[in-house]
Enzyme design. Structure first.
Site, PDB file in Angstrom:
ATOM      1  N   LYS A   1       0.828  -1.210   0.000  1.00  0.00           N
ATOM      2  CA  LYS A   1       0.000   0.000   0.000  1.00  0.00           C
ATOM      3  C   LYS A   1       0.865   1.265   0.000  1.00  0.00           C
ATOM      4  CE  LYS A   1      -2.461  -0.794   3.693  1.00  0.00           C
ATOM      5  NZ  LYS A   1      -1.830  -2.035   4.162  1.00  0.00           N
TER       6      LYS A   1
ATOM      7  N   THR B   1       3.946   1.666  -1.210  1.00  0.00           N
ATOM      8  CA  THR B   1       4.562   1.891  -2.522  1.00  0.00           C
ATOM      9  C   THR B   1       3.531   2.371  -3.535  1.00  0.00           C
ATOM     10  OG1 THR B   1       4.311  -0.446  -3.131  1.00  0.00           O
ATOM     11  CG2 THR B   1       6.391   0.194  -2.154  1.00  0.00           C
TER      12      THR B   1
ATOM     13  N   ARG C   1       1.988   7.647   7.491  1.00  0.00           N
ATOM     14  CA  ARG C   1       2.274   7.515   8.918  1.00  0.00           C
ATOM     15  C   ARG C   1       3.778   7.468   9.166  1.00  0.00           C
ATOM     16  NH1 ARG C   1      -0.777   2.301  10.744  1.00  0.00           N
ATOM     17  NH2 ARG C   1      -0.460   1.716   8.578  1.00  0.00           N
TER      18      ARG C   1
ATOM     19  N   LYS D   1       9.356  -6.598   9.889  1.00  0.00           N
ATOM     20  CA  LYS D   1       8.692  -5.821   8.844  1.00  0.00           C
ATOM     21  C   LYS D   1       9.625  -4.816   8.189  1.00  0.00           C
ATOM     22  CE  LYS D   1       4.634  -3.068   7.863  1.00  0.00           C
ATOM     23  NZ  LYS D   1       5.341  -2.113   7.019  1.00  0.00           N
TER      24      LYS D   1
ATOM     25  N   ALA E   1      -3.072  -0.061  13.657  1.00  0.00           N
ATOM     26  CA  ALA E   1      -4.381  -0.220  13.019  1.00  0.00           C
ATOM     27  C   ALA E   1      -5.282  -1.219  13.722  1.00  0.00           C
ATOM     28  CB  ALA E   1      -4.193  -0.623  11.552  1.00  0.00           C
TER      29      ALA E   1
ATOM     30  N   PHE F   1      -3.508  -2.112   7.363  1.00  0.00           N
ATOM     31  CA  PHE F   1      -4.148  -3.413   7.201  1.00  0.00           C
ATOM     32  C   PHE F   1      -5.043  -3.450   5.957  1.00  0.00           C
ATOM     33  CE2 PHE F   1      -3.880  -4.236  12.047  1.00  0.00           C
ATOM     34  CZ  PHE F   1      -2.575  -4.648  11.919  1.00  0.00           C
TER      35      PHE F   1
ATOM     36  N   PHE G   1       4.180  -8.117  -9.503  1.00  0.00           N
ATOM     37  CA  PHE G   1       5.496  -8.681  -9.201  1.00  0.00           C
ATOM     38  C   PHE G   1       6.046  -9.329 -10.465  1.00  0.00           C
ATOM     39  CE2 PHE G   1       3.766  -7.773  -5.262  1.00  0.00           C
ATOM     40  CZ  PHE G   1       4.605  -8.064  -4.189  1.00  0.00           C
TER      41      PHE G   1
ATOM     42  N   TRP H   1       7.097   0.050  -8.585  1.00  0.00           N
ATOM     43  CA  TRP H   1       8.258  -0.440  -7.840  1.00  0.00           C
ATOM     44  C   TRP H   1       9.494  -0.484  -8.735  1.00  0.00           C
ATOM     45  CZ3 TRP H   1      11.466  -4.802  -8.130  1.00  0.00           C
ATOM     46  CH2 TRP H   1      12.281  -5.021  -7.010  1.00  0.00           C
TER      47      TRP H   1
END
Length: 853
Positions: free
Chosen positions: A314, A316, A338, A349, A568, A599, A687, A716
């Site tokens: 989300k 990116t 955020r 992460k 979240a 999320f 991807f 990306w």
């Protein structure tokens, strides 16, 4: 001057410095006026010997109504009359000459003792009109010859008696502009008459008029500066490489613009930013007042399908979208993200700056410390925690009288209540303002909070994963006199203060919310707040800078606000309302603000609409729903996806059946967004292992399921260019009719609001409340908190409460194990299932609490 200024709408303040003030003292006062945004012009009335280049150039050029600074003189010499302020005396002389001699073109003008800025200004203005200028002093040897040649004589000081009038040629026009207008010693009106000469002595009054004209000019330019400014953004070029390097290599390979340059490009004023180093700046909230009449831009939310433990990109997508809009489609846009916690950053992460060629830069600055907001939250949170235990200790060891003397001490022989204490007295029903008039019972009620230690919900925080602080014992030192209890550390971003920061709309609103935070109950079951403890002001002071959003930039030089980072699950998982509001003003009516919800859409998006939009009053234009083939295969029955482990072949080879089966989750999330009446654009984050057939299949199913559009994205690997199709789809969707609505009415009972979310969003048959949850709901309703929105704390790995149930679970009862409240932030948060309860009790240990960021 004061009378005339009032008549033309100018408010003039006369500042008198003590006689004999030093140069530094004068400069210090000027610098103070420079920084005062309510002062638009500074005029100097000083004695002649008090002037120096340092004093003249201390005045900001845009406030220099006397036109004495080197900057204004330089602009005058260059012919930049629009941006310069001209000496009022020089302007007055030119005005008089224009009326008396019609034209000075070809005339010889002698300037006698017109020194410094006045002489420079007159020479420039006269020469521009075609006059030949000469300058001299009264003691110049060739004075008689110069006076005899001159057609016009401009006198800057009193003529010595030894200089005979006969030296001046008959018919010469004489302009007296002495004493220097800056001296404040007005000698205008002296009766100066020379035989056969035209002596003009009206410079003084006209100088005052010209100074006021300069004041009007500075005021008009200030008013213009307060209007919305068109962007003049210069985007950065990407040097795309294949294979794509690591995120940190890409970040360090780009040279960001200086943040003050970026701020100017997007219409921020110099006094609206506070610079932190070269690449970060706080933006002051005063901008909201300046642009209050500016129409908001379009408001876009990026949400996602139920994710794998790896996340679906989300962040990116958010960054790629704004890079596409601004760098490739020339549309103003802002990303609002955020701030990441150091917990996830140093955990599995990692950071939250995006990835590949869709990042916020510098990456290290974004992920570590930023501008210290989380540290401010940590300090404020722990100050409140210390106040709670200190209050319990003092109340257990001191008499009412001793407590009263500590809380309301005698200072200089006077005992007075503070404003916060008067407010507490009012809440207690004690309508007295004199500390000496309280009865013994009233003093007892006032000084004793009677906190029940077993009900304390306010924990200390630390922005580091430290599992050994999950459960601790405090108060073991002898100085604590046997008062000890079990406590714990949470991670800093789980503090309610973080949620307040994200939802507040102003400094006053934040202070009010901080005061409402419930930290425990008293022994009668009534809530005890931060306001009762008397620390609200201290908390607000610690947060006074954290409330300002931080300005950064993407890899392509487009603007980003980074502000707040609530989790979240136990919070709403969105960046700040203030960042969104400021960005919506800056982008202009046709611009876009893109923000992200944590999320999947069932959690972050639902809370964005029902909690954040209620707090802000903002209406979203479009939802961008992020999906990946990988996640859809998982929902279609693919093997488990585990962070750190290689993907199974099902995820790296084409499998159209798995994709088709998993699209049920995508369809459900589209339906959830449609509950709120907002158009949905599906962004398929592509991807390299995804096949064209798989990508086409997902987009086709998404469109059939009600999405306005569905497009593949390659940001990306290609930066903004790889999200241009997404940006075009978002622009089209934003032009659709908006039918936004909330999911539930706040007036409904707490249980009913929980049930609506469970059934309409998660797809549950019903809810099941534990006795503890029932008890808490009854207590909150009795305490007057029943009208707050709901913030469900639920696993993000499934639409249900069971992480292993993928796709679209049906036929389940949603168990509510407990219900808690963040009264300051303004929501009730039910804990769904026993697992989420354990996670929320250990939010500092991300190894067992995979909270999204």
């Amino acid at each position: 001057m004061f009378v005339f200024s009032w008549q033309i709408g100018l408010h003039v303040i006369h500042i008198c410095l003590p006689q004999g003030s030093s140069e530094d003292e004068i400069v210090g006062e000027i610098l103070r006026l420079n920084e005062d945004p309510t002062v638009h012009g500074v005029a100097l009335h000083l004695s002649e010997n008090a002037f120096s280049s340092k004093i003249l150039n201390a005045v900001k050029p845009e406030k220099d109504v006397d036109g004495v600074s080197d900057v204004n003189l330089g602009r005058l010499v260059r012919g930049d009359t629009y941006n310069c302020l001209v000496s009022p005396t020089a302007s007055a002389v030119m005005e008089l000459l224009e009326k008396l001699v019609k034209t000075v073109d070809g005339k010889k003008v002698l300037l006698v003792e017109t020194c410094g800025p006045l002489e420079a200004s007159l020479q420039c203005l006269l020469q521009r009109k075609g006059a030949m200028t000469m300058s001299c002093q009264w003691k110049t040897q060739q004075l008689q010859s110069k006076l005899h040649q001159a057609d016009v004589v401009v006198v800057g000081s009193t003529k010595p008696k030894e200089i005979p009038v006969s030296w001046i040629r008959p018919g010469t026009t004489i302009v007296n502009c002495y004493p220097d207008f800056l001296s404040g010693e007005h000698g205008y009106g002296q009766d100066v008459k020379y035989s056969n000469q035209s002596a003009i002595d009206a410079v003084g009054p006209l100088t005052i008029a010209m100074r006021m004209q300069n004041m009007v000019k500075t005021s008009e330019k200030w008013i213009q500066s307060q209007q919305y400014r068109e962007w003049n953004l210069h985007c950065l070029k990407l040097q795309l490489l294949s294979p794509v390097p690591s995120d940190i290599e890409i970040s360090r390979g780009q040279s960001p613009k200086a943040v003050d340059v970026l701020a100017k490009e997007i219409g921020l004023l110099a006094d609206e930013i506070e610079i932190y180093g070269q690449t970060k700046a706080k933006v002051r909230l005063s901008l909201l007042e300046r642009l209050k009449d500016q129409t908001n831009g379009k408001y876009v939310l990026v949400a996602g399908i139920t994710p794998t433990p790896l996340g679906e990109g989300k962040s990116t997508v958010t960054i790629g979208l704004v890079q596409a809009l601004t760098a490739h489609l020339n549309v103003n846009s802002f990303a609002c993200l955020r701030q990441p916690s150091q917990g996830p950053t140093f955990g599995v992460k990692g950071g939250a700056a995006g990835g590949g060629y869709a990042q916020v830069i510098p990456m290290e600055e974004f992920n570590l410390h930023l501008t210290g907001d989380i540290h401010a939250i940590t300090a404020a949170n722990n100050l409140l925690a210390a106040a709670i235990d200190a209050r319990i200790l003092h109340e257990s060891t001191q008499s009412d009288k001793a407590l009263y003397n500590r809380l309301v001490p005698v200072v200089n022989g006077v005992r007075e209540f503070s404003s916060i204490q008067l407010a507490r007295l009012k809440r207690l029903g004690i309508n007295k303002t004199d500390p000496g008039t309280l009865t013994a019972d009233e003093i007892n009620t006032f000084v004793r909070l009677d906190i029940d230690p077993s009900t304390i919900t306010w924990q200390r925080v630390l922005d580091t994963n430290d599992r050994f602080l999950r459960k601790i014992t405090i108060g073991q030192a002898n100085t604590e006199k046997g008062f000890f209890r079990q406590a714990q550390f949470d991670i800093a971003v789980a503090s309610e203060i973080m949620a307040i920061l994200a939802l507040t709309t102003s400094l006053a609103d934040m202070k009010e919310r901080l005061g409402k935070m419930v930290v425990a109950n008293d022994k009668n079951g009534q809530p005890v707040t931060a306001e009762d403890l008397g620390v609200t002001g201290a908390l607000a002071v610690l947060m006074k800078d954290a409330i300002k959003p931080t300005l950064m930039q993407t890899l392509e030089g487009t603007p980003v606000f980074v502000h707040a980072g609530p989790f979240a699950n136990i919070a709403h998982g969105n960046s700040s309302v203030l960042a969104d509001k400021i960005a919506l003003k800056l982008v202009g009516e046709e611009g876009f603000v893109v923000t992200e919800a944590g999320f999947g859409a069932d959690i972050g998006m639902e809370k964005f609409f029902n909690i954040k939009c209620r707090a802000s009053g903002l209406v979203p234009s479009v939802v961008v729903l992020v999906a990946t083939v990988r996640a859809l295969k998982m929902h279609g029955g693919g093997p488990n996806v585990t962070a750190g482990a290689p993907l199974k072949k099902e995820y790296t080879e084409e499998n159209l059946q798995l994709v088709a089966d998993g699209c049920c989750n995508l369809q459900k999330q589209i339906q959830i967004a449609q509950l709120f009446g907002v158009p949905v654009v599906v962004a398929l984050n592509v991807f390299k292992t995804d096949s064209h057939a798989e990508v086409d299949l997902v987009c086709e199913i998404a469109k059939r399921s009600g999405a306005f559009d569905a497009v593949p994205c390659n940001h990306w690997s290609a930066g903004g260019r790889g999200a241009v199709e997404l940006a075009q789809a978002v622009r089209k969707a934003a032009s659709q009719e908006n039918r936004f609505k909330y999911l539930y009415n706040l007036e409904l009972p707490i249980i009913e609001k929980i049930r609506i979310i469970a059934q309409k969003v998660y797809g549950a048959e019903d809810i099941e409340l534990s006795p503890a949850a029932q008890s808490q709901i009854s207590r909150y309703s009795q305490q007057g908190f029943g009208n707050l929105p709901i913030c469900m704390a639920k696993t993000h790995l499934s639409l249900s409460h069971q992480p292993e149930r993928k796709g679209v679970p049906i036929g389940f009862i949603l168990p509510i194990s407990d219900v808690r409240a963040s009264i300051g932030a303004g929501f009730i948060y039910p804990l769904v299932g026993t697992e989420i309860s354990r996670e929320c009790d250990s939010v500092n240990a991300l190894a067992v609490c995979p909270l999204d960021h």
